[in-house]
Design an enzyme around this catalytic site. Structure first.
Site, mmCIF file in Angstrom:
data_model
loop_
_atom_site.group_PDB
_atom_site.id
_atom_site.type_symbol
_atom_site.label_atom_id
_atom_site.label_comp_id
_atom_site.label_asym_id
_atom_site.label_seq_id
_atom_site.Cartn_x
_atom_site.Cartn_y
_atom_site.Cartn_z
ATOM 1 N N LYS A 1 0.847 -1.200 0.000
ATOM 2 C CA LYS A 1 0.000 0.000 0.000
ATOM 3 C C LYS A 1 0.880 1.248 0.000
ATOM 4 O O LYS A 1 0.650 2.198 -0.737
ATOM 5 C CB LYS A 1 -0.930 0.001 1.223
ATOM 6 N N GLN B 1 -4.857 -1.601 9.772
ATOM 7 C CA GLN B 1 -4.734 -2.914 9.141
ATOM 8 C C GLN B 1 -5.287 -4.004 10.054
ATOM 9 O O GLN B 1 -4.971 -4.049 11.244
ATOM 10 C CB GLN B 1 -3.250 -3.183 8.803
ATOM 11 N N ASP C 1 -11.462 2.734 4.547
ATOM 12 C CA ASP C 1 -11.864 1.323 4.459
ATOM 13 C C ASP C 1 -13.382 1.130 4.488
ATOM 14 O O ASP C 1 -13.858 0.028 4.220
ATOM 15 C CB ASP C 1 -11.298 0.557 5.666
HETATM 16 N N1 GUN Z 1 -7.028 -6.906 6.206
HETATM 17 C C1 GUN Z 1 -7.425 -7.646 5.149
HETATM 18 N N2 GUN Z 1 -8.089 -6.868 4.263
HETATM 19 C C2 GUN Z 1 -8.101 -5.628 4.777
HETATM 20 C C3 GUN Z 1 -8.649 -4.396 4.326
HETATM 21 O O1 GUN Z 1 -9.266 -4.278 3.269
HETATM 22 N N3 GUN Z 1 -8.453 -3.337 5.142
HETATM 23 C C4 GUN Z 1 -7.798 -3.427 6.325
HETATM 24 N N4 GUN Z 1 -7.679 -2.331 7.052
HETATM 25 N N5 GUN Z 1 -7.287 -4.550 6.771
HETATM 26 C C5 GUN Z 1 -7.450 -5.647 6.004
#
Ligand code: GUN
Length: 288
Positions: free
Chosen positions: A47, A91, A114
């Protein structure tokens, strides 16, 4: 035919890069990573790398596995109040001693890239516009839209009921006037339901679908990621049981996304899209 997430995400990222270039104030994504989950560390690194390649500012706040809930909450508060930070992502998964709900509720919904907070999830559920759409479901829809896969009136089956993928995916498909069925680990007669589907979005994280369960020429979007016994990255589709190579799979389905190279890159592109929307709220539509 293939749903090529690598290709589509590259096109979206190019547009985002152009857009960021023209912005006077750059978006700034803050990612909070707690603990040592190996997959999370890789996702967060990707990311950050992608954001930086587009000219988007990114900060990763790494906290050790034994960080207290209060310290995580303090960090989020600080990011909420930091005017330079436009987007916040915590995350998942978090270490077990931390109350995930409490953390999610602490995020400012206006920075919730998110779509995890109750305000944004609630808006999505009642057909209001959330500040941001959830990244993976939005990525899936961007992929289907690129290939002009019709959704309205179709029977879409979502496998998985997670808050991150299954539930918001179903909401978004419903909003697009699909007839939606959600299946999960306790679903009886999964095969009959899959057989009736025009579109299958599989987010089980296990190889629960084989090609011959699916109606010929149906669309299959594989959100699952797991490792097979050789450590190779694989999706939810156990295609090796029915075909010798993926080309044969591609001609069996109306459309099918590979793993890797399908939903994975789309999810990152979708997050970058949301990150631009932290600065310019209508940007998403223009880019679709
Ligand atoms: N862990 C797995 N997928 C995601 C996601 O889309 N966002 C976040 N914050 N954590 C994750």
């Amino acid at each position: 035919m293939l749903l090529d997430g690598k290709l589509v995400s590259t096109k979206i990222l190019e547009k985002i890069k152009d857009k960021v270039n023209k912005l006077e104030k750059k978006p700034h994504l803050a990612v909070v990573l707690v603990g040592n989950d190996a997959a999370s560390q890789i996702y967060v690194r990707n990311k950050k790398k992608t954001a930086e390649s587009l000219g988007i500012k990114s900060t990763v706040i790494e906290l050790s596995e034994d960080t207290s809930e209060d310290v995580v909450l303090e960090n989020i508060k600080k990011l909420n109040n930091d005017e330079d930070v436009s987007g916040i992502l915590v995350q998942m998964p978090l270490p077990k001693h931390i109350n995930k709900e409490k953390i999610i509720c602490a995020i400012d919904p206006k920075k919730d890239v998110d779509c995890f907070t109750p305000e944004n999830v609630g808006k999505l559920a009642i057909g209001m516009k959330p500040y941001f759409y959830p990244v993976t479901p939005q990525g899936v829809l961007l992929l289907l839209d690129y290939y002009k896969v019709p959704i309205e009136g179709k029977h879409a089956v979502v496998i998985g009921r997670s808050n991150i993928v299954g539930k918001p995916m179903a909401q978004m498909l419903l909003q697009r006037n699909a007839t939606v069925t959600i299946c999960h680990s306790k679903t009886e007669n999964l095969e009959d339901i899959i057989k009736a589907a025009d579109i299958i979005i599989s987010a089980a994280g296990k190889k629960v679908v084989r090609c011959k369960m699916v109606k010929n020429k149906a669309v299959f979007v594989d959100v699952g990621i797991s490792r097979d016994t050789n450590g190779k990255l694989t999706g939810d589709l156990n295609w090796e049981l029915d075909f010798n190579n993926f080309d044969e799979v591609v001609s069996y389905f109306g459309r099918v996304s590979p793993v890797p190279g399908g939903v994975g890159p789309m999810t990152i592109a979708s997050l970058m899209l949301n990150t631009i929307r932290t600065i310019e709220s209508n940007e998403c539509l223009e880019l679709l």
